[in-house]
Design a protein around this motif. Structure first.
Motif, PDB file in Angstrom:
ATOM      1  N   LEU A 159       0.858  -1.187   0.000  1.00 44.86           N
ATOM      2  CA  LEU A 159       0.000   0.000   0.000  1.00 44.86           C
ATOM      3  C   LEU A 159       0.893   1.235   0.000  1.00 44.86           C
ATOM      4  O   LEU A 159       1.355   1.677   1.053  1.00 44.86           O
ATOM      5  N   THR A 160       1.152   1.787  -1.197  1.00 42.51           N
ATOM      6  CA  THR A 160       2.121   2.873  -1.329  1.00 42.51           C
ATOM      7  C   THR A 160       1.491   4.260  -1.359  1.00 42.51           C
ATOM      8  O   THR A 160       2.205   5.254  -1.348  1.00 42.51           O
ATOM      9  N   GLY A 161       0.161   4.339  -1.403  1.00 48.73           N
ATOM     10  CA  GLY A 161      -0.501   5.634  -1.559  1.00 48.73           C
ATOM     11  C   GLY A 161      -0.980   6.261  -0.270  1.00 48.73           C
ATOM     12  O   GLY A 161      -1.655   7.282  -0.307  1.00 48.73           O
ATOM     13  N   GLY A 162      -0.657   5.663   0.862  1.00 46.87           N
ATOM     14  CA  GLY A 162      -1.136   6.190   2.129  1.00 46.87           C
ATOM     15  C   GLY A 162      -2.606   5.892   2.314  1.00 46.87           C
ATOM     16  O   GLY A 162      -3.188   5.055   1.625  1.00 46.87           O
ATOM     17  N   GLY A 163      -3.219   6.585   3.269  1.00 49.15           N
ATOM     18  CA  GLY A 163      -4.629   6.398   3.536  1.00 49.15           C
ATOM     19  C   GLY A 163      -4.924   6.405   5.017  1.00 49.15           C
ATOM     20  O   GLY A 163      -4.047   6.660   5.840  1.00 49.15           O
ATOM     21  N   THR A 164      -6.172   6.116   5.342  1.00 44.80           N
ATOM     22  CA  THR A 164      -6.587   6.042   6.737  1.00 44.80           C
ATOM     23  C   THR A 164      -7.009   4.610   7.038  1.00 44.80           C
ATOM     24  O   THR A 164      -7.353   3.844   6.141  1.00 44.80           O
ATOM     25  N   ASP A 165      -6.989   4.282   8.337  1.00 43.25           N
ATOM     26  CA  ASP A 165      -7.273   2.902   8.692  1.00 43.25           C
ATOM     27  C   ASP A 165      -7.944   2.819  10.047  1.00 43.25           C
ATOM     28  O   ASP A 165      -7.410   3.284  11.042  1.00 43.25           O
ATOM     29  N   SER A 166      -9.128   2.218  10.059  1.00 41.20           N
ATOM     30  CA  SER A 166      -9.773   1.857  11.317  1.00 41.20           C
ATOM     31  C   SER A 166     -10.301   0.434  11.206  1.00 41.20           C
ATOM     32  O   SER A 166     -11.122   0.001  12.005  1.00 41.20           O
ATOM     33  N   GLY A 167      -9.810  -0.281  10.196  1.00 40.95           N
ATOM     34  CA  GLY A 167     -10.275  -1.632   9.915  1.00 40.95           C
ATOM     35  C   GLY A 167      -9.356  -2.694  10.479  1.00 40.95           C
ATOM     36  O   GLY A 167      -8.475  -2.428  11.296  1.00 40.95           O
ATOM     37  N   ILE A 168      -9.556  -3.895  10.004  1.00 40.41           N
ATOM     38  CA  ILE A 168      -8.846  -5.087  10.479  1.00 40.41           C
ATOM     39  C   ILE A 168      -7.956  -5.614   9.373  1.00 40.41           C
ATOM     40  O   ILE A 168      -8.335  -5.626   8.197  1.00 40.41           O
ATOM     41  N   TYR A 169      -6.765  -6.111   9.754  1.00 40.44           N
ATOM     42  CA  TYR A 169      -5.852  -6.776   8.822  1.00 40.44           C
ATOM     43  C   TYR A 169      -5.587  -8.178   9.345  1.00 40.44           C
ATOM     44  O   TYR A 169      -5.118  -8.348  10.472  1.00 40.44           O
ATOM     45  N   ASN A 170      -5.923  -9.196   8.527  1.00 40.36           N
ATOM     46  CA  ASN A 170      -5.647 -10.586   8.843  1.00 40.36           C
ATOM     47  C   ASN A 170      -4.601 -11.090   7.870  1.00 40.36           C
ATOM     48  O   ASN A 170      -4.789 -10.994   6.656  1.00 40.36           O
ATOM     49  N   LEU A 171      -3.500 -11.619   8.377  1.00 40.19           N
ATOM     50  CA  LEU A 171      -2.427 -12.135   7.534  1.00 40.19           C
ATOM     51  C   LEU A 171      -2.261 -13.628   7.755  1.00 40.19           C
ATOM     52  O   LEU A 171      -2.074 -14.067   8.894  1.00 40.19           O
ATOM     53  N   SER A 172      -2.331 -14.387   6.664  1.00 35.82           N
ATOM     54  CA  SER A 172      -2.042 -15.812   6.720  1.00 35.82           C
ATOM     55  C   SER A 172      -0.539 -16.013   6.742  1.00 35.82           C
ATOM     56  O   SER A 172       0.230 -15.113   6.361  1.00 35.82           O
ATOM     57  N   SER A 173      -0.111 -17.185   7.123  1.00 40.67           N
ATOM     58  CA  SER A 173       1.317 -17.508   7.161  1.00 40.67           C
ATOM     59  C   SER A 173       1.939 -17.297   5.783  1.00 40.67           C
ATOM     60  O   SER A 173       1.422 -17.786   4.776  1.00 40.67           O
ATOM     61  N   GLY A 174       3.024 -16.534   5.725  1.00 39.42           N
ATOM     62  CA  GLY A 174       3.720 -16.278   4.471  1.00 39.42           C
ATOM     63  C   GLY A 174       3.248 -15.052   3.738  1.00 39.42           C
ATOM     64  O   GLY A 174       3.863 -14.614   2.759  1.00 39.42           O
ATOM     65  N   ALA A 175       2.135 -14.447   4.153  1.00 44.55           N
ATOM     66  CA  ALA A 175       1.618 -13.244   3.491  1.00 44.55           C
ATOM     67  C   ALA A 175       2.199 -12.001   4.163  1.00 44.55           C
ATOM     68  O   ALA A 175       2.551 -12.026   5.344  1.00 44.55           O
ATOM     69  N   THR A 176       2.287 -10.919   3.389  1.00 42.30           N
ATOM     70  CA  THR A 176       2.860  -9.661   3.892  1.00 42.30           C
ATOM     71  C   THR A 176       1.992  -8.495   3.472  1.00 42.30           C
ATOM     72  O   THR A 176       1.483  -8.472   2.339  1.00 42.30           O
ATOM     73  N   VAL A 177       1.826  -7.506   4.342  1.00 42.25           N
ATOM     74  CA  VAL A 177       1.229  -6.222   3.997  1.00 42.25           C
ATOM     75  C   VAL A 177       2.273  -5.165   4.301  1.00 42.25           C
ATOM     76  O   VAL A 177       2.795  -5.108   5.418  1.00 42.25           O
ATOM     77  N   GLU A 178       2.578  -4.335   3.288  1.00 45.86           N
ATOM     78  CA  GLU A 178       3.553  -3.255   3.451  1.00 45.86           C
ATOM     79  C   GLU A 178       2.831  -1.927   3.379  1.00 45.86           C
ATOM     80  O   GLU A 178       2.012  -1.706   2.482  1.00 45.86           O
ATOM     81  N   PHE A 179       3.164  -1.016   4.296  1.00 47.22           N
ATOM     82  CA  PHE A 179       2.567   0.317   4.349  1.00 47.22           C
ATOM     83  C   PHE A 179       3.628   1.354   4.001  1.00 47.22           C
ATOM     84  O   PHE A 179       4.663   1.395   4.645  1.00 47.22           O
TER      85      PHE A 179
END
Length: 181
Positions: A159-179
């Motif tokens: 996620l390279t564009g920024g933003g706002t967050d009040s939600g949930i992030y669920n990551l499975s084994s081996g998955a990545t979320v980059e901010f």
């Protein structure tokens, strides 16, 4: 002005205007390797969900001129790329919004890109955004506002564009979320 249709197949060309196009059934966007353009200040409301691309073609979805593409069911991104704030057939007016509504699912099955071009471009996720591709990276270069759920089941969501967050992030084994911002 606007229209309600039972289904929509846009294999190429331009859907434009200031009205609301409500699709009560499914929409197939990009059934060829062509530009699929939606422009103008109107809204395309996908009440029955839909798809972008398929196993054969890699379309380019271009949203511009304040266009809103709203998913209210399950939208599956199978192939291709998305440009926001871009019109390949004329001058880019800029600005567009992808809305994944509350209760809806945006299923990203392809490691690809959502490019930020001209104007203010936004991906608003109030539903569930999920990555289900086997390997690779999807980069969302526009503002990503999340009040819903992100399920990163595989690969990398960047996620390279920024933003706002009040939600949930669920990551499975081996998955990545980059901010990034």
């Amino acid at each position: 002005n606007g229209a309600t249709v039972g289904s929509l197949t846009q294999s190429g060309g331009t859907l434009t205007g200031s009205g609301v196009v409500t699709v009560t059934g499914t929409a197939s966007l990009g059934t060829s390797s062509a530009y699929v353009v939606q422009s103008g200040s109107g809204t395309t409301n996908l009440q029955g969900g839909g798809t972008l691309g398929n196993a054969t073609y890699n379309p380019i979805l271009a949203l511009d001129g304040g266009r809103v593409l709203q998913n209210e069911a399950t939208f599956t991104w199978l192939s291709g790329i998305i440009y926001m704030g871009y019109n390949p057939f004329g001058t880019s007016a800029g600005g567009s919004t992808l809305v994944n509504a509350l209760g809806a699912t945006f299923n990203d099955q392809v490691a690809s890109n959502i490019y930020n071009q001209t104007g203010t471009n936004l991906f608003s996720n109030a539903g569930t955004f999920e990555t289900t591709f086997a390997t690779g990276t999807t980069t969302i270069g526009v503002t990503f506002n999340n009040t819903g759920t992100v399920n990163a089941q595989s690969g990398t969501l960047n996620l390279t564009g920024g933003g706002t967050d009040s939600g949930i992030y669920n990551l499975s084994s081996g998955a990545t979320v980059e901010f990034d911002s």
